[in-house]
Write a protein that holds these residues in place. Structure first.
Motif, mmCIF file in Angstrom:
data_model
loop_
_atom_site.group_PDB
_atom_site.id
_atom_site.type_symbol
_atom_site.label_atom_id
_atom_site.label_comp_id
_atom_site.label_asym_id
_atom_site.label_seq_id
_atom_site.Cartn_x
_atom_site.Cartn_y
_atom_site.Cartn_z
ATOM 1 N N GLU A 21 0.790 -1.112 -0.053
ATOM 2 C CA GLU A 21 -0.200 0.057 -0.139
ATOM 3 C C GLU A 21 0.695 1.107 0.010
ATOM 4 O O GLU A 21 0.312 2.252 -0.740
ATOM 5 N N ALA A 22 1.990 1.113 0.548
ATOM 6 C CA ALA A 22 3.179 2.285 0.612
ATOM 7 C C ALA A 22 3.513 2.404 -0.786
ATOM 8 O O ALA A 22 3.853 3.652 -1.233
ATOM 9 N N THR A 23 3.930 1.326 -1.340
ATOM 10 C CA THR A 23 4.690 1.590 -2.576
ATOM 11 C C THR A 23 3.876 2.386 -3.750
ATOM 12 O O THR A 23 4.346 2.748 -4.595
ATOM 13 N N ASP A 24 2.487 1.919 -3.801
ATOM 14 C CA ASP A 24 1.614 2.510 -4.657
ATOM 15 C C ASP A 24 1.755 3.950 -4.410
ATOM 16 O O ASP A 24 1.918 4.695 -5.527
ATOM 17 N N LYS A 25 1.782 4.423 -3.225
ATOM 18 C CA LYS A 25 1.923 5.988 -2.898
ATOM 19 C C LYS A 25 3.273 6.365 -3.343
ATOM 20 O O LYS A 25 3.346 7.406 -3.893
ATOM 21 N N VAL A 26 4.278 5.756 -3.216
ATOM 22 C CA VAL A 26 5.867 6.190 -3.766
ATOM 23 C C VAL A 26 5.691 6.306 -5.122
ATOM 24 O O VAL A 26 6.045 7.426 -5.641
ATOM 25 N N ARG A 27 5.212 5.266 -5.841
ATOM 26 C CA ARG A 27 5.248 5.660 -7.402
ATOM 27 C C ARG A 27 4.184 6.664 -7.515
ATOM 28 O O ARG A 27 4.744 7.243 -8.642
ATOM 29 N N LEU A 28 3.137 6.889 -6.947
ATOM 30 C CA LEU A 28 2.279 7.937 -7.410
ATOM 31 C C LEU A 28 2.875 9.257 -7.253
ATOM 32 O O LEU A 28 2.713 10.240 -7.954
ATOM 33 N N ILE A 29 3.816 9.146 -6.225
ATOM 34 C CA ILE A 29 4.402 10.509 -5.831
ATOM 35 C C ILE A 29 5.414 10.930 -6.954
ATOM 36 O O ILE A 29 5.476 12.229 -7.380
ATOM 37 N N PHE A 30 6.168 10.064 -7.476
ATOM 38 C CA PHE A 30 7.004 10.074 -8.390
ATOM 39 C C PHE A 30 6.490 10.529 -9.824
ATOM 40 O O PHE A 30 6.740 11.656 -10.552
ATOM 41 N N GLN A 31 5.486 9.885 -10.039
ATOM 42 C CA GLN A 31 4.551 10.164 -11.461
ATOM 43 C C GLN A 31 3.933 11.628 -11.371
ATOM 44 O O GLN A 31 4.105 12.327 -12.197
ATOM 45 N N ASN A 32 3.458 11.787 -10.102
ATOM 46 C CA ASN A 32 2.798 13.287 -9.846
ATOM 47 C C ASN A 32 3.679 14.453 -10.234
ATOM 48 O O ASN A 32 3.513 15.458 -10.757
ATOM 49 N N TYR A 33 4.912 14.282 -9.522
ATOM 50 C CA TYR A 33 5.968 15.120 -9.426
ATOM 51 C C TYR A 33 6.397 15.483 -11.113
ATOM 52 O O TYR A 33 6.369 16.521 -11.591
ATOM 53 N N VAL A 34 6.619 14.280 -11.817
ATOM 54 C CA VAL A 34 6.887 14.358 -13.232
ATOM 55 C C VAL A 34 5.811 15.082 -14.171
ATOM 56 O O VAL A 34 6.239 15.653 -14.837
ATOM 57 N N SER A 35 4.880 14.832 -13.695
ATOM 58 C CA SER A 35 3.584 15.460 -14.254
ATOM 59 C C SER A 35 3.316 16.979 -14.209
ATOM 60 O O SER A 35 2.554 17.621 -14.753
ATOM 61 N N GLY A 36 4.154 17.241 -13.375
ATOM 62 C CA GLY A 36 4.116 19.096 -12.941
ATOM 63 C C GLY A 36 3.552 19.478 -11.621
ATOM 64 O O GLY A 36 3.452 20.528 -11.494
#
Length: 132
Positions: A20-35
């Motif tokens: 459940e935490a790794t999904d959040k980590v991946r999403l944080i990375f993706q969100n940041y790259v998306s702007g």
């Protein structure tokens, strides 16, 4: 033992992924790259933390995996985040920290007079130190 990064846990002396935490980590990375901003990236991912903590999370190489930590984030995504971090730092002018000037050239006055005890002598000698 040192701090275990978010998204990992230790069981029986081995590192495991917390799903459940790794999904959040991946999403944080993706969100940041998306702007998104640092804080917004974490908040939207469901892990609201301060911007400095988000930045530290994004800079941790353990997330791309190594001999100790299992892989959570794709290496390409990690690289894109590092490039984006540098790009944003340059655009805000925050690429270098201001380093304080530390004076290292000192002089000791030749005028000396003995004091009654060691403590007073030390205080007196320190008072004679000046900056060149």
């Amino acid at each position: 033992m040192s701090h275990i990064p978010y998204g990992y846990e230790v069981k029986d002396g081995k590192i495991f992924i917390v799903e459940e935490a790794t999904d959040k980590v991946r999403l944080i990375f993706q969100n940041y790259v998306s702007g998104m901003s640092l804080t917004e990236s974490a908040k939207t991912a469901g892990h609201p933390i301060t911007h400095s903590m988000v930045k530290q999370l994004l800079q941790r190489k353990c997330y791309i995996g190594n001999s100790f930590y299992p892989k959570i984030v794709d290496e390409n995504l990690f690289r894109r985040v590092q490039i984006e971090l540098q790009k944003r730092q340059k655009s805000t002018g925050k690429t270098r920290r201001k380093v304080p000037v530390i004076r290292t050239n000192f002089v000791l006055s030749d005028e000396r007079e003995p004091q009654e005890n060691f403590t007073k002598q030390a205080e007196y000698l320190y008072s004679l130190i000046g900056v060149k």
